[in-house]
Scaffold this motif. Structure first.
Motif, PDB file in Angstrom:
ATOM      1  N   HIS A  44      50.463  46.166  41.309  1.00 36.09           N
ATOM      2  CA  HIS A  44      50.390  46.464  42.739  1.00 36.09           C
ATOM      3  C   HIS A  44      51.318  47.621  43.092  1.00 36.09           C
ATOM      4  CE1 HIS A  44      47.871  43.134  44.405  1.00 36.09           C
ATOM      5  NE2 HIS A  44      48.059  42.710  43.166  1.00 36.09           N
ATOM      6  N   SER A  78      49.013  45.853  50.795  1.00 34.48           N
ATOM      7  CA  SER A  78      48.035  44.777  50.663  1.00 34.48           C
ATOM      8  C   SER A  78      46.865  45.029  51.602  1.00 34.48           C
ATOM      9  CB  SER A  78      48.680  43.422  50.994  1.00 34.48           C
ATOM     10  OG  SER A  78      48.956  43.345  52.382  1.00 34.48           O
ATOM     11  N   ASP A 320      41.489  46.787  36.969  1.00 34.80           N
ATOM     12  CA  ASP A 320      42.746  46.295  37.525  1.00 34.80           C
ATOM     13  C   ASP A 320      43.628  47.477  37.912  1.00 34.80           C
ATOM     14  OD1 ASP A 320      43.671  47.278  35.093  1.00 34.80           O
ATOM     15  OD2 ASP A 320      44.913  45.536  34.655  1.00 34.80           O
ATOM     16  N   PRO A 397      36.711  40.828  44.612  1.00 34.83           N
ATOM     17  CA  PRO A 397      37.910  39.994  44.754  1.00 34.83           C
ATOM     18  C   PRO A 397      38.882  40.155  43.587  1.00 34.83           C
ATOM     19  CG  PRO A 397      35.971  38.761  45.412  1.00 34.83           C
ATOM     20  CD  PRO A 397      35.475  40.055  44.847  1.00 34.83           C
ATOM     21  N   LYS A 401      42.749  41.436  43.897  1.00 39.47           N
ATOM     22  CA  LYS A 401      43.823  40.570  43.388  1.00 39.47           C
ATOM     23  C   LYS A 401      44.748  41.326  42.438  1.00 39.47           C
ATOM     24  CE  LYS A 401      44.428  36.356  40.591  1.00 39.47           C
ATOM     25  NZ  LYS A 401      44.932  37.029  39.383  1.00 39.47           N
ATOM     26  N   ASP A 402      44.184  42.314  41.716  1.00 41.31           N
ATOM     27  CA  ASP A 402      44.977  43.051  40.736  1.00 41.31           C
ATOM     28  C   ASP A 402      45.343  44.456  41.195  1.00 41.31           C
ATOM     29  OD1 ASP A 402      44.742  40.821  38.984  1.00 41.31           O
ATOM     30  OD2 ASP A 402      44.934  42.201  37.304  1.00 41.31           O
TER      31      ASP A 402
END
Length: 550
Positions: A44, A78, A320, A397, A401-402
């Motif tokens: 992230h 985010s 990712d 999704p 998430k990654d």
């Protein structure tokens, strides 16, 4: 000491966490200290300085989002505080100067492939059985059952043996817990019949749900895709089953074959069920003709060919937060090496070029190519919006998430697969690659639809990067699975082929990984390495249906 964070581009106002970072932890990069204010999961991003509400989020040197609320320095990016945004683009491009990589170590390398009459070279040698319409799928499956195992193309029956062990337990009256938890033989394996035709890699059965019912353009597009597979260098010939009355007429298929190979000379057997009559007569005819075709296919043998005969399809799936900084730029360097050697490369997945359109336009060799790319991607985006969606809804999704929280972040990293070479051609689905160099192909971002399309356009090897893991393969072209991180490579070692996690860990450069991948491609193309998707029989084939159904 290995780095904990990474700044991908000098203009970026975010940093990537290469490992989990704890709240209030201090990290260092290029002589600067940063303090994260909250937990930042690996992959992230966090803000370098405070980003005001409405301000730009920059990563890979391009706009990838807007702050929905103020993001404190060291704060996590985010979906709650960032929304998708991308730079606009013009039709006209700017001059692109390409710095060709040094290929002196590769210029005399060759691979051993199957030479075809049209001058192409296959990395494999398959026979196809294809239905013109979904009505023929069952007959194709009958042929598959009759031919695969007796000819020695069946997979080792590990799971059938294990299932039989469980059946034996059930017949003895064991309990549910015993069925669930009793250990069975881990290496149980059935016998495998030797190949009848040793020079033929297999028979592939391309069932699908098209051929009738949609608009006529769907039928023409399907015929173009099927023609791409029949004329593909990895294919020796085909048996085609037609019902007779469907929209996807045999005449259209034959026309599409001629477009791709005007002097088509491969064995091609076409059977019309409505003319043949009884199913038993049709199946026997198909068996006889397929067997005759296999005899001819078996006469082909591998011979040396220059690397310029390799066409690589570039694909990513289950991406990712590391994909765009390890696996994707690594195969981008592989792409540049192959282009410099006279080979061809296909960059597809148009929804995943969102935000980097101007860079692509600038790389087009002329205004005609730039205009076609602009037209295709704008039309695609408009149709998605008319359907109540849009490119901004592309991240899955798993992507989010990654760390891939906007389509522009995902796209900026995905585009790295195409390296830095000029764009020599822009193709609409399912057109064939005819020019050496980097080709753009309009496809969806869906892994299987895009991989299916790249192979239909001529890819005889596909490089498929993933950060989360996916088993995707193709019936006729080896799909090389490239892990973006070592944890994935170790966790799913049965379906991964190459690891680029060393880039994240600081043990390998992008250039070193790219060269290692090219060497691997040569071995795959020569039949020296069987990739995981092939050994598992992962024959994914999904045509892209672009029109509405009538």
């Amino acid at each position: 000491m290995k780095q904990s964070i990474l700044k991908v581009h000098p203009k970026d106002n975010v940093l990537v966490a290469l490992r989990d970072l704890q709240a209030d932890e201090q990290v260092h990069y290029e002589g600067v200290n940063y303090t994260v204010t909250e937990f930042i999961p690996a992959k992230h991003k966090f803000a370098i300085n405070t980003i005001a509400q409405g301000a730009d989020i920059i990563m890979y040197g391009v706009l990838v989002g807007k702050a929905q609320s103020e993001i404190q320095a060291g704060g996590l990016l985010s979906t709650k505080n960032v929304k998708h945004a991308a730079n606009s683009f013009l039709t006209e491009g700017h001059h692109h100067e390409w710095h060709t990589p040094d290929v002196s170590n590769w210029k005399d390398r060759t691979f051993n492939g199957f030479h075809r009459a049209d001058g192409s070279v296959g990395t494999a040698n398959y026979w196809l059985v294809i239905p013109m319409v979904f009505c023929e799928n069952r007959n194709v499956e009958v042929l598959q059952e009759a031919l695969v195992k007796p000819l020695g193309y069946g997979r080792k029956q590990v799971y059938e043996v294990k299932a039989q062990q469980l059946i034996n337990m059930v017949q003895k009256g064991v309990s549910v817990d015993e069925v669930l938890y009793t250990e069975i033989e881990s290496e149980a394996e059935g016998e495998k019949t030797p190949k009848v035709f040793p020079n033929v890699d297999g028979i592939k059965f391309l069932t699908h749900e098209g051929g009738c019912g949609g608009i006529r353009q769907d039928a023409v597009t399907l015929c173009g895709l099927l023609a791409g597979y029949i004329t593909h260098p990895n294919v020796a010939g085909a048996t085609v089953l037609s019902l007779g009355c469907q929209n996807a007429q045999v005449s259209i298929l034959q026309e599409e074959i001629s477009k791709r190979d005007a002097n088509f000379s491969k064995p091609l057997y076409i059977i019309d069920q409505q003319k043949t009559g009884k199913e038993s007569v049709m199946i026997e005819q198909a068996l006889r003709q397929t067997m005759a075709g296999l005899i001819q296919a078996n006469q082909n043998e591998r011979k040396a060919a220059p690397l310029s005969k390799i066409t690589i399809g570039l694909e990513c799936g289950g991406s990712d937060g590391f994909s765009g900084i390890s696996a994707n730029p690594a195969i981008g360097y592989t792409s540049d090496l192959l282009v410099a050697l006279g080979g061809s490369v296909i960059l597809a997945e148009f929804p995943e070029l969102c935000g980097v359109e101007q860079n692509i336009i600038d790389r087009c060799v002329d205004s005609e190519k730039a205009s076609r790319f602009t037209s295709l991607i704008r039309t695609y985006a408009q149709r998605a919006e008319e359907a109540g969606s849009g490119f901004d809804m592309n991240p899955s999704p798993g992507n989010i998430k990654d760390g891939l929280i906007t389509d522009a972040i995902k796209s900026a990293g995905a585009a790295k697969k195409g390296g830095t070479s000029p764009v020599v051609d822009v193709l609409d689905y399912p057109e064939k690659v005819t020019k050496p160099g980097l080709n753009l192909l309009c496809t969806p971002g869906n892994d299987v639809e895009s991989t299916t399309a790249e192979v239909g356009s001529g890819a005889n090897v596909v490089l498929f990067t993933t950060g989360l893991g996916t088993p995707t393969g193709n019936p006729i072209t080896p799909v090389v699975k490239i892990a973006s991180n070592t944890a994935l490579f170790n966790r799913m070692s049965d379906i991964m082929d190459v690891n680029t996690g060393g880039i994240i860990e600081g043990d390998e450069t992008i250039q070193q990984a790219g060269e290692r991948i090219l060497d691997y491609v040569i071995k795959v193309a020569s039949g020296e390495i069987e990739v995981s998707a092939v050994s598992h029989g992962q024959d994914d084939f999904i045509p892209w249906k672009r029109g509405v159904s009538l």
